[in-house]
Design a protein around this motif. Structure first.
Motif, short mmCIF file in Angstrom:
data_model
loop_
_atom_site.label_atom_id
_atom_site.label_comp_id
_atom_site.label_asym_id
_atom_site.label_seq_id
_atom_site.Cartn_x
_atom_site.Cartn_y
_atom_site.Cartn_z
N VAL A 1 1.93 24.45 -9.11
CA VAL A 1 2.04 23.02 -8.80
C VAL A 1 2.07 22.81 -7.28
O VAL A 1 1.43 21.89 -6.76
CB VAL A 1 3.31 22.42 -9.45
N GLY B 1 4.84 8.32 3.81
CA GLY B 1 4.88 6.86 3.86
C GLY B 1 4.58 6.32 5.25
O GLY B 1 3.79 5.37 5.39
N SER C 1 0.88 11.54 -9.88
CA SER C 1 0.02 12.73 -9.86
C SER C 1 0.87 14.00 -9.91
O SER C 1 0.48 14.99 -10.51
CB SER C 1 -0.90 12.72 -8.64
N GLY C 2 2.04 13.95 -9.26
CA GLY C 2 2.95 15.09 -9.32
C GLY C 2 3.37 15.38 -10.75
O GLY C 2 3.36 16.54 -11.20
N LEU D 1 0.45 16.84 -12.64
CA LEU D 1 0.21 18.24 -12.26
C LEU D 1 1.24 19.17 -12.90
O LEU D 1 0.89 20.27 -13.34
CB LEU D 1 0.27 18.39 -10.73
N ILE D 2 2.48 18.71 -12.96
CA ILE D 2 3.53 19.53 -13.58
C ILE D 2 3.20 19.74 -15.07
O ILE D 2 3.25 20.87 -15.58
CB ILE D 2 4.92 18.88 -13.39
N ALA E 1 9.09 4.84 0.58
CA ALA E 1 8.29 3.65 0.87
C ALA E 1 9.18 2.51 1.36
O ALA E 1 8.85 1.81 2.32
CB ALA E 1 7.53 3.22 -0.39
N LEU F 1 -6.03 11.80 -2.95
CA LEU F 1 -5.48 10.49 -3.32
C LEU F 1 -5.29 9.58 -2.10
O LEU F 1 -5.82 8.46 -2.05
CB LEU F 1 -4.12 10.72 -4.00
N THR G 1 0.83 -1.22 0.00
CA THR G 1 0.00 0.00 0.00
C THR G 1 0.86 1.26 0.00
O THR G 1 0.61 2.20 -0.76
CB THR G 1 -0.94 0.03 1.23
N VAL G 2 1.90 1.27 0.86
CA VAL G 2 2.77 2.45 0.93
C VAL G 2 3.43 2.70 -0.43
O VAL G 2 3.47 3.83 -0.92
CB VAL G 2 3.84 2.28 2.04
N PHE G 3 3.90 1.60 -1.07
CA PHE G 3 4.52 1.74 -2.40
C PHE G 3 3.51 2.28 -3.42
O PHE G 3 3.83 3.19 -4.19
CB PHE G 3 5.07 0.39 -2.89
N LEU H 1 8.99 17.69 -5.58
CA LEU H 1 8.45 17.87 -6.93
C LEU H 1 9.55 17.89 -7.98
O LEU H 1 9.36 17.44 -9.11
CB LEU H 1 7.62 19.16 -6.99
N VAL I 1 -2.78 2.13 7.49
CA VAL I 1 -3.08 0.73 7.15
C VAL I 1 -3.21 -0.10 8.43
O VAL I 1 -4.17 -0.86 8.61
CB VAL I 1 -1.97 0.13 6.24
N ILE J 1 0.74 4.01 -2.92
CA ILE J 1 0.36 5.41 -2.64
C ILE J 1 1.48 6.36 -3.09
O ILE J 1 1.23 7.36 -3.77
CB ILE J 1 0.06 5.62 -1.13
N LEU J 2 2.72 6.01 -2.74
CA LEU J 2 3.81 6.91 -3.13
C LEU J 2 4.02 6.92 -4.65
O LEU J 2 4.36 7.95 -5.22
CB LEU J 2 5.10 6.55 -2.40
N TYR J 3 3.78 5.77 -5.27
CA TYR J 3 3.87 5.74 -6.74
C TYR J 3 2.79 6.64 -7.35
O TYR J 3 3.05 7.42 -8.27
CB TYR J 3 3.72 4.30 -7.25
N LEU J 4 1.57 6.54 -6.80
CA LEU J 4 0.48 7.38 -7.31
C LEU J 4 0.78 8.86 -7.07
O LEU J 4 0.43 9.73 -7.88
CB LEU J 4 -0.85 7.00 -6.64
N ILE J 5 1.42 9.14 -5.95
CA ILE J 5 1.78 10.53 -5.64
C ILE J 5 2.80 11.06 -6.67
O ILE J 5 2.67 12.17 -7.18
CB ILE J 5 2.32 10.65 -4.20
N THR J 6 3.79 10.23 -6.99
CA THR J 6 4.78 10.67 -7.99
C THR J 6 4.10 10.85 -9.36
O THR J 6 4.37 11.81 -10.07
CB THR J 6 5.95 9.67 -8.14
N VAL K 1 0.92 6.73 6.01
CA VAL K 1 0.12 5.74 5.28
C VAL K 1 0.24 4.37 5.96
O VAL K 1 -0.77 3.68 6.17
CB VAL K 1 0.57 5.65 3.79
N LEU L 1 9.91 7.46 -4.14
CA LEU L 1 9.57 6.05 -3.93
C LEU L 1 10.42 5.40 -2.83
O LEU L 1 10.00 4.43 -2.20
CB LEU L 1 9.74 5.27 -5.23
N PHE M 1 -0.62 20.47 -5.54
CA PHE M 1 -0.08 19.19 -5.06
C PHE M 1 -0.71 18.73 -3.74
O PHE M 1 -1.16 17.59 -3.65
CB PHE M 1 1.44 19.29 -4.97
N LEU N 1 10.82 13.72 -8.28
CA LEU N 1 9.69 12.86 -7.90
C LEU N 1 10.05 11.38 -7.80
O LEU N 1 9.54 10.67 -6.93
CB LEU N 1 8.54 13.06 -8.89
#
Lengths: 88, 401
Positions: free
Chosen positions: B233, B388, A29-30, A33-34, B130, B244, A18-20, B120, B395, A22-27, B391, B127, B237, B123
């Motif tokens: 941004v 992280g 979405s970043g 957005l850019i 995590a 999300l 889940t943490v992976f 940003l 969980v 979420i952080l992947y989705l954050i990157t 999150v 990862l 963000f 990016l």
């Protein structure tokens, strides 16, 4: 006890995945957005902009000053202007 | 004689003689004060916590936190009754801590002091925030194996996230009886980041890896997308991030939501300047004082001096070490397949402990190459580590509470 360990392992797997995700989705979405901002949003008026153009300062110096201010003020500080001091 | 006897009974000396363990707790509180004041170990939190321990362990003061039980009926009392029967620190504890109010308020302040700019700009490095949560889950499994319940093990493991408010929040929800030792362990190890990271780095990296020059890699393999409107941004963000993470892990929303709100009022600029000042100064400082004092006051002799506390201290240390090692290992694996290499120190900063981890990593990098400034890069995984760990806490809370 073995059942609890099994649950802990299962929960760990769920947690780390889940943490992976979420952080992947954050990157992701970043990046989106850019791209969106580059394409559709005009730069907002800079509150610190002045009419008189300051003397050119190299980007390396600006980066070094920005990093120092961020660390010293723990992200609270803002750079309003960077001016070269006149030598007396 | 009667007067002298009355005077003696007024003092706490008799209680102290009957309960000598309180003396040991007073000694521990003085030692923690020493660490906070002279050694400067997270003084903003360690000093209030240590003073809370001191207040709670002076016999007769009635300031120690009384755990809720069926016999004392404390959970059925209103605030005034708790204040009247158990003192003001118990009132503050049940009003501010037991309700889980203070950690999110601290996250609000942290958000107002966080700059997502470095994240940003880099990016892909986020990862590694995590990977550095691996210590949380590894120690959770180990703690279950040593006899802790699942809830207790989860609260213990979250120390490995190196995020004090998250550790406290998880502990409040999952194992409130372990709150004191967990808070102490979390903040002590956060203060020991300058010792722990170099120690793990020494055993897990090579000289050649530590010399990987981040700026040179950027020059060799530049990013395809440049940020042209960073201000916009930065405003969008936190909103996107809140939606999300809220949709995927709603249990983490009290922490991440407040973090993002704090950041949004910072990035909005002069229009929300007053809110930003309140969040980053007034609210943050007030919350820190009450959090420290009340958490410290949970550490009475009966609740702190036991074998479980020792296991928490050891487990927390292991969780920290494993988290740093996990981040480093993730970078090493990434480097096996990637052309654009990353300095493994970036993985080590996947812990929260912002910005201390980044500063320590930067210092290590500079020791091996005086031109290798990695601070901006390290901040990316460091800030991702905050998200992280929140999150991960979400969980664990969602599954176990």
């Amino acid at each position: 006890m073995p059942q609890e360990i099994y649950t802990a392992i299962e929960l760990s797997a769920i947690g780390i995945v889940t943490v992976f995700i979420i952080l992947y989705l954050i990157t992701l979405s970043g990046k989106l957005l850019i791209s969106f901002a580059n394409r559709f949003l005009y730069p907002l008026p800079d509150e610190t902009k002045t009419d008189i153009a300051p003397p050119a300062i190299s980007s390396t110096t600006v980066a070094a000053i920005t990093a120092s201010v961020e660390v010293i003020t723990q992200g609270k500080g803002r750079i309003v202007s960077i001016e070269k001091l006149k030598e007396s | 004689m009667e007067v002298l006897r009355a005077l003696y009974e007024m003092t706490a000396l008799d209680d102290l003689i009957q309960n000598p363990l309180s003396l040991l707790m007073l000694f521990i509180s003085c030692y923690l004060l020493y660490l906070g004041i002279y050694k400067r170990f997270e003084p903003l939190l360690l000093i209030p916590i240590a003073f809370g321990v001191l207040l709670a362990n002076i016999p007769g003061g009635g300031l120690g936190i009384i755990p809720a039980s069926d016999t004392n009926g404390i959970m059925e009392m209103d605030v005034l009754e708790i204040a009247g029967n158990f003192g003001i620190l118990n009132m503050l504890y049940y009003l501010l801590i037991k309700t889980g109010l203070l950690p999110p308020l601290i996250f609000l302040g942290v958000g107002a002091m966080t700059d997502f700019g470095p994240m940003l700009r880099n990016l892909r490095l986020a990862l590694f925030g995590a990977a550095a949560q691996i210590g949380i889950f590894t120690v959770m499994i180990a703690a279950v194996a040593t006899g802790f319940t699942l809830k207790e093990a989860a609260a213990l493991g979250i120390i490995g996230g190196a995020d004090g408010p998250t550790a406290i929040y998880t502990s409040i929800v999952l194992a409130p009886h372990m709150l004191g030792p967990i808070a102490i362990a979390a903040y002590s190890y956060m203060a020991l980041v300058p010792v722990i990271i170099p120690l793990v780095v020494r055993f897990t990296t090579t000289e050649q890896e530590l010399r990987i020059h981040m700026k040179q890699q950027d020059t060799l393999y530049p990013s395809r997308v440049q940020i042209q409107n960073l201000k916009a941004v930065k405003i969008l963000f936190p909103i996107a991030l809140c939606i999300l993470s809220g949709l995927f892990v709603p249990a983490a929303l009290p922490l991440i939501g407040m973090l993002m709100f704090g950041n949004l009022i910072k990035e909005t600029g002069s229009d929300t300047q007053r809110l930003f000042t309140a969040a980053s100064e007034t609210i943050m400082n007030t919350a820190t004082i009450f959090l420290g004092l009340t958490v410290g006051a949970t550490m009475t002799a009966s609740s702190f001096l036991n074998f479980q506390t020792l296991l928490i201290i050891i487990g927390g240390f292991l969780a920290f070490m494993l988290s740093v090692a996990g981040g480093i290992l993730a970078v090493k694996i990434y480097n096996l397949f990637a052309i654009k290499k990353i300095n493994p120190l970036i993985g080590a900063t996947g812990l929260s402990a912002v910005p201390m981890s980044s500063r320590v990593a930067n210092e290590i990098a500079l020791k091996h190459d005086p031109t290798n400034h990695i601070l901006q890069y390290a901040m990316s995984s460091n800030i991702a580590g905050v998200i992280g760990s929140a999150v991960a806490a979400g969980v664990l809370i969602a599954f176990l509470s």
